[in-house]
Design a protein around this motif. Structure first.
Motif, mmCIF file in Angstrom:
data_model
loop_
_atom_site.group_PDB
_atom_site.id
_atom_site.type_symbol
_atom_site.label_atom_id
_atom_site.label_comp_id
_atom_site.label_asym_id
_atom_site.label_seq_id
_atom_site.Cartn_x
_atom_site.Cartn_y
_atom_site.Cartn_z
ATOM 1 N N ASP A 132 0.849 -1.188 0.000
ATOM 2 C CA ASP A 132 0.000 0.000 0.000
ATOM 3 C C ASP A 132 0.887 1.242 0.000
ATOM 4 N N GLU A 133 0.362 2.329 -0.521
ATOM 5 C CA GLU A 133 1.106 3.586 -0.533
ATOM 6 C C GLU A 133 1.358 4.066 0.908
ATOM 7 N N PRO A 134 2.474 4.715 1.157
ATOM 8 C CA PRO A 134 2.770 5.226 2.503
ATOM 9 C C PRO A 134 1.706 6.179 3.039
ATOM 10 N N ASN A 135 1.015 6.902 2.137
ATOM 11 C CA ASN A 135 0.001 7.862 2.591
ATOM 12 C C ASN A 135 -1.395 7.241 2.707
ATOM 13 N N THR A 136 -1.498 5.905 2.668
ATOM 14 C CA THR A 136 -2.779 5.223 2.824
ATOM 15 C C THR A 136 -3.376 5.563 4.188
ATOM 16 N N ALA A 137 -4.643 5.980 4.193
ATOM 17 C CA ALA A 137 -5.330 6.309 5.447
ATOM 18 C C ALA A 137 -5.449 5.051 6.302
ATOM 19 N N HIS B 243 -6.882 -5.815 8.725
ATOM 20 C CA HIS B 243 -6.871 -5.370 7.333
ATOM 21 C C HIS B 243 -8.284 -5.654 6.835
ATOM 22 N N ASP B 244 -9.117 -4.637 6.884
ATOM 23 C CA ASP B 244 -10.555 -4.796 6.690
ATOM 24 C C ASP B 244 -10.899 -5.309 5.293
ATOM 25 N N GLU B 245 -11.824 -6.246 5.272
ATOM 26 C CA GLU B 245 -12.220 -6.864 4.011
ATOM 27 C C GLU B 245 -13.032 -5.935 3.127
ATOM 28 N N ASP B 246 -13.906 -5.130 3.728
ATOM 29 C CA ASP B 246 -14.822 -4.311 2.928
ATOM 30 C C ASP B 246 -14.141 -3.146 2.219
ATOM 31 N N ASP B 247 -13.145 -2.537 2.854
ATOM 32 C CA ASP B 247 -12.514 -1.364 2.238
ATOM 33 C C ASP B 247 -10.984 -1.440 2.179
ATOM 34 N N GLY B 248 -10.404 -2.512 2.690
ATOM 35 C CA GLY B 248 -8.953 -2.674 2.661
ATOM 36 C C GLY B 248 -8.207 -1.787 3.635
ATOM 37 N N GLU C 2 5.772 -6.674 9.836
ATOM 38 C CA GLU C 2 5.673 -8.129 9.745
ATOM 39 C C GLU C 2 4.322 -8.553 9.165
ATOM 40 N N LEU C 3 3.337 -7.653 9.205
ATOM 41 C CA LEU C 3 1.984 -7.959 8.728
ATOM 42 C C LEU C 3 1.745 -7.498 7.291
ATOM 43 N N LYS C 4 2.778 -7.073 6.604
ATOM 44 C CA LYS C 4 2.655 -6.469 5.274
ATOM 45 C C LYS C 4 1.912 -7.347 4.283
ATOM 46 N N ASP C 5 1.975 -8.655 4.437
ATOM 47 C CA ASP C 5 1.321 -9.570 3.506
ATOM 48 C C ASP C 5 -0.010 -10.107 4.040
ATOM 49 N N MET C 6 -0.478 -9.563 5.165
ATOM 50 C CA MET C 6 -1.748 -10.029 5.725
ATOM 51 C C MET C 6 -2.880 -9.608 4.791
ATOM 52 N N PRO C 7 -3.652 -10.567 4.287
ATOM 53 C CA PRO C 7 -4.701 -10.214 3.324
ATOM 54 C C PRO C 7 -5.863 -9.477 3.971
ATOM 55 N N CYS C 8 -6.650 -8.830 3.147
ATOM 56 C CA CYS C 8 -7.887 -8.213 3.620
ATOM 57 C C CYS C 8 -8.770 -9.303 4.207
ATOM 58 N N GLY C 9 -9.472 -8.952 5.276
ATOM 59 C CA GLY C 9 -10.341 -9.913 5.930
ATOM 60 C C GLY C 9 -9.661 -10.684 7.045
ATOM 61 N N TYR C 10 -8.472 -10.234 7.445
ATOM 62 C CA TYR C 10 -7.731 -10.895 8.522
ATOM 63 C C TYR C 10 -7.359 -9.886 9.598
ATOM 64 N N TYR C 11 -7.088 -10.400 10.791
ATOM 65 C CA TYR C 11 -6.598 -9.568 11.886
ATOM 66 C C TYR C 11 -5.472 -10.302 12.594
ATOM 67 N N ALA C 12 -4.692 -9.563 13.354
ATOM 68 C CA ALA C 12 -3.574 -10.139 14.098
ATOM 69 C C ALA C 12 -3.575 -9.576 15.510
ATOM 70 N N THR C 13 -3.199 -10.422 16.445
ATOM 71 C CA THR C 13 -3.095 -10.010 17.844
ATOM 72 C C THR C 13 -1.782 -10.504 18.423
ATOM 73 N N ARG C 14 -1.400 -9.880 19.515
ATOM 74 C CA ARG C 14 -0.266 -10.341 20.299
ATOM 75 C C ARG C 14 -0.479 -9.855 21.729
ATOM 76 N N SER D 188 -17.732 -12.123 10.734
ATOM 77 C CA SER D 188 -18.623 -10.980 10.451
ATOM 78 C C SER D 188 -18.808 -10.032 11.623
ATOM 79 N N ASN D 189 -18.635 -10.471 12.868
ATOM 80 C CA ASN D 189 -18.825 -9.580 14.009
ATOM 81 C C ASN D 189 -17.512 -9.090 14.600
ATOM 82 N N GLU D 190 -16.394 -9.248 13.895
ATOM 83 C CA GLU D 190 -15.087 -8.806 14.379
ATOM 84 C C GLU D 190 -14.513 -7.737 13.468
ATOM 85 N N GLY D 191 -13.404 -7.126 13.908
ATOM 86 C CA GLY D 191 -12.642 -6.248 13.061
ATOM 87 C C GLY D 191 -12.995 -4.782 13.167
ATOM 88 N N ASP D 192 -13.624 -4.384 14.249
ATOM 89 C CA ASP D 192 -13.929 -2.973 14.407
ATOM 90 C C ASP D 192 -13.244 -2.430 15.651
#
Length: 101
Positions: A7-12, A31-36, A68-80, A94-98
């Motif tokens: 993604d571009e560095p200036n991506t919101a 990395h939200d599935e609906d809008d990336g 490290e998450l640069k290749d995480m596809p849309c529709g996924y999340y990561a925790t630590r 469907s009820n996660e990611g907000d």
């Protein structure tokens, strides 16, 4: 460290005020599935007014380990559990990611 995202560095990007003010580390990323859109949060429950929009580059400068998450596809999340731990990546249901993660 070189900016690793395709993604571009200036991506919101959404961060919570706790991360932006450097009071809390980034422990949740999505990395939200609906809008990336990327979200980088501290892992606590949030109100909508605690969200801030910054560039992806600014988020990376706050915590380069998100690269490290640069290749995480849309529709996924990561925790630590802490910044010393490895990211655990999962698919968003469907009820996660907000901001209430």
């Amino acid at each position: 460290m070189k900016f690793p995202f395709s993604d571009e560095p200036n991506t919101a990007t959404i961060v919570c005020c706790h991360v932006l003010e450097k009071n809390e580390p980034i422990l949740f990323a999505s990395h939200d599935e609906d809008d990336g859109m990327w979200q980088f949060l501290c892992g606590h429950t949030h109100e909508t007014d605690e969200a801030r929009i910054i560039s992806l580059l600014a988020a990376f400068e706050i915590d380069p380990s998100i690269g490290e998450l640069k290749d995480m596809p849309c529709g996924y999340y990561a925790t630590r559990e802490s910044i010393e731990d490895h990211w655990i990546v999962n698919k968003i249901h469907s009820n996660e990611g907000d901001l209430n993660e």
